[in-house]
Design a protein around this motif. Structure first.
Motif, short mmCIF file in Angstrom:
data_model
loop_
_atom_site.label_atom_id
_atom_site.label_comp_id
_atom_site.label_asym_id
_atom_site.label_seq_id
_atom_site.Cartn_x
_atom_site.Cartn_y
_atom_site.Cartn_z
N LEU A 70 0.82 -1.21 0.00
CA LEU A 70 0.00 0.00 0.00
C LEU A 70 0.86 1.26 0.00
CD1 LEU A 70 -2.81 -0.92 2.56
CD2 LEU A 70 -3.04 -0.67 0.08
N ASP A 71 1.94 1.19 0.73
CA ASP A 71 2.90 2.30 0.72
C ASP A 71 4.29 1.72 0.96
OD1 ASP A 71 2.99 1.64 3.40
OD2 ASP A 71 2.22 3.53 4.14
N TYR A 72 5.28 2.53 0.75
CA TYR A 72 6.66 2.09 0.96
C TYR A 72 7.42 3.25 1.57
CZ TYR A 72 11.56 1.10 -0.19
OH TYR A 72 12.92 0.95 -0.13
N VAL A 73 7.77 3.11 2.84
CA VAL A 73 8.55 4.12 3.56
C VAL A 73 9.91 3.50 3.89
CG1 VAL A 73 8.64 5.66 5.54
CG2 VAL A 73 6.42 5.02 4.56
N PRO A 74 10.96 3.83 3.13
CA PRO A 74 12.25 3.20 3.37
C PRO A 74 12.73 3.40 4.80
CG PRO A 74 12.27 4.46 1.33
CD PRO A 74 11.00 4.82 2.04
N GLY A 75 13.44 2.41 5.28
CA GLY A 75 13.98 2.48 6.63
C GLY A 75 15.07 1.45 6.82
N LEU A 76 15.72 1.52 7.96
CA LEU A 76 16.78 0.58 8.30
C LEU A 76 16.15 -0.76 8.66
CD1 LEU A 76 19.85 0.44 8.63
CD2 LEU A 76 19.56 1.15 11.02
N MET A 77 16.65 -1.83 8.06
CA MET A 77 16.12 -3.16 8.36
C MET A 77 17.26 -4.13 8.67
SD MET A 77 14.80 -4.34 4.55
CE MET A 77 14.54 -6.04 5.04
N ARG B 282 3.65 2.78 11.47
CA ARG B 282 3.42 2.35 10.09
C ARG B 282 2.09 1.62 9.96
NH1 ARG B 282 8.41 1.85 6.85
NH2 ARG B 282 10.04 2.96 8.00
N GLN B 283 1.46 1.74 8.81
CA GLN B 283 0.23 0.99 8.55
C GLN B 283 0.61 -0.47 8.24
OE1 GLN B 283 -0.97 -0.53 5.67
NE2 GLN B 283 0.74 0.07 4.34
N VAL B 284 -0.27 -1.39 8.59
CA VAL B 284 0.03 -2.81 8.43
C VAL B 284 -1.12 -3.54 7.71
CG1 VAL B 284 1.63 -2.99 10.38
CG2 VAL B 284 -0.85 -3.20 10.77
N ASP B 285 -1.92 -2.81 6.92
CA ASP B 285 -3.04 -3.42 6.23
C ASP B 285 -2.63 -4.26 5.03
OD1 ASP B 285 -4.82 -2.25 8.01
OD2 ASP B 285 -5.03 -0.44 6.79
N ASP B 286 -1.35 -4.20 4.68
CA ASP B 286 -0.88 -4.93 3.50
C ASP B 286 0.09 -6.06 3.86
OD1 ASP B 286 1.10 -3.24 4.39
OD2 ASP B 286 1.39 -2.20 2.48
N MET B 287 -0.05 -6.63 5.07
CA MET B 287 0.90 -7.65 5.51
C MET B 287 0.86 -8.91 4.64
SD MET B 287 2.95 -6.59 7.73
CE MET B 287 3.70 -8.18 8.02
N ASP B 288 -0.26 -9.17 3.97
CA ASP B 288 -0.30 -10.35 3.09
C ASP B 288 0.78 -10.26 2.01
OD1 ASP B 288 -2.30 -11.56 4.45
OD2 ASP B 288 -3.86 -11.27 2.95
N TYR B 289 0.99 -9.06 1.49
CA TYR B 289 2.03 -8.88 0.47
C TYR B 289 3.40 -9.28 1.04
CZ TYR B 289 5.53 -6.60 -2.40
OH TYR B 289 6.65 -6.35 -3.16
N MET C 286 23.05 -8.96 7.28
CA MET C 286 22.11 -8.68 6.19
C MET C 286 21.48 -7.29 6.30
SD MET C 286 22.29 -11.48 4.48
CE MET C 286 20.89 -11.36 3.38
N GLY C 287 21.99 -6.47 7.20
CA GLY C 287 21.42 -5.15 7.41
C GLY C 287 21.49 -4.27 6.17
N THR C 288 20.45 -3.49 5.94
CA THR C 288 20.42 -2.61 4.77
C THR C 288 19.34 -1.55 4.97
OG1 THR C 288 20.35 -2.60 2.35
CG2 THR C 288 18.71 -3.94 3.48
N VAL C 289 19.25 -0.64 4.04
CA VAL C 289 18.13 0.29 3.99
C VAL C 289 17.17 -0.26 2.95
CG1 VAL C 289 17.37 2.62 3.44
CG2 VAL C 289 19.51 2.27 4.69
N GLY C 290 15.97 -0.59 3.39
CA GLY C 290 14.97 -1.18 2.51
C GLY C 290 13.60 -0.96 3.09
#
Length: 342
Positions: free
Chosen positions: A194-201, A281-288, A228-232
């Motif tokens: 639904l949206d994409y907000v980049p962040g540290l993962m 963050r919104q989590v309505d798209d967790m299936d994706y 495996m850390g990255t910005v994604g």
């Protein structure tokens, strides 16, 4: 083993505590990628992380990548090992290495389950799940640009690259057909979050890669192993963490759903709700993200299976890969989530 004399000289030159005092050290853990030693010298108490001599040269770059992340986390509210010092001179110990805070805590992998009182107190155990979700929620809020991590990954086009990148990865190791791969891949190409907000993962977020403080209530001491850390997309960390996590953790199946007993843990939806509350963050798209996480893990584990040889642990990945890929395809087929990719 590390060369204690050379390490002592480097510590002296770095201005760290304990100059001139003897070094106490012990091997803590390690494998083909990294080794960890506990170091004590006067007031200095830290962990040394270094690739073994046989590790590929690229691991030195990986060590520097890890260092950049934990150094960036200093001063944030993300539970982590404080960065102490880094050395890129191979004349010291032969490889790039860094020193980080030595955390007084326990790992679910170290105790092969839950430490007391979480082994018997299910009400206390629930807190471990909430703290686990909270860790990556806090990580997702780090201002990675302000922390100088703008070049750590390639956040632009993150989701558009996933299928092509991991399909190429699979093609390099492929030794059999994976039923469901084509269906899940096609679904991922046709959909987007639904949206994409980049962040540290973190990249491999799970109970195996965190440490907790001793005793109740549950407190996260540190997120560890940043290879495996990255910005994604941080929500992929959440989906990775929740693979196989049941909604009802009171059933017998919860005890064997993962490599740790999830009996008494919060329900999957409760953890998602807690993550959303802390991260914003919104989590309505967790299936994706669930489809992407299961599809990607199947590919990662397939490499281990194809290289298993007589290694029984790696050979066990074989049926796991098939289950994960089948599950990804089935979820893609049945989910009502339908945001089309451009």
């Amino acid at each position: 083993m590390i060369d204690v004399e050379r390490l002592a000289n480097w510590l002296d030159q770095s201005g760290l505590p304990g100059k001139g005092e003897p070094i106490e050290h012990r091997y803590v853990s390690g494998g083909a990628q990294n080794e960890i030693y506990e170091i004590r010298r006067g007031d200095l108490h830290c962990a040394l992380r270094i690739p073994p001599p046989t590790a590929p040269a690229a691991r030195d770059e990986g060590i520097l990548r890890e260092w950049r992340i934990i150094e960036a986390l200093n001063g944030t509210d993300v539970p982590h090992t404080e960065a102490v010092a880094v050395c890129t001179d191979p004349a010291v110990l032969g490889r790039t290495f860094y020193l980080m805070e030595f955390v007084d805590g326990w790992s679910p992998m170290g105790v092969r389950g839950w430490a007391a009182p979480f082994d018997t107190d299910l009400s206390a155990r629930a807190g471990l799940g909430y703290r686990l979700a909270e860790g990556i929620a806090l990580l997702s809020k780090v201002d990675w640009r302000a922390k100088g991590l703008h070049d750590l990954g390639r956040p632009d086009g993150f989701h558009e690259r996933q299928v092509d990148r991991w399909t190429r990865y699979l093609d390099r190791v492929k030794g059999r057909e994976l039923p469901g791969f084509d269906e899940a891949s096609a679904w991922l190409r046709a959909h987007k979050p639904l949206d994409y907000v980049p962040g540290l993962m973190h990249g491999d977020y799970q109970f195996a890669n965190v440490m907790f403080r001793h005793g109740a209530p549950a407190r996260l001491a540190a997120i560890v192993d940043w290879e495996m850390g990255t910005v994604g997309d941080p929500k992929l960390d959440l989906a990775w963490m929740l693979r196989g996590w049941p909604e009802d953790t009171s059933t017998p199946e919860a005890a064997t759903a993962l490599y740790v007993d999830l009996t008494g843990m919060p329900a999957r939806t409760e953890l998602i709700r807690h993550y959303a509350s802390v991260s914003g963050r919104q989590v309505d798209d967790m299936d994706y993200y669930d489809v992407l996480a299961q599809w990607k893990l199947a590919i990662v584990l397939e490499q281990g299976f194809q290289r298993a040889g007589d290694n029984e642990k790696l050979r066990a990945f074989g049926p796991m890969v098939l289950d994960l890929m089948r599950s990804a395809a089935e979820l893609a087929e049945t989910t009502g989530y339908g945001v089309a990719a451009p």
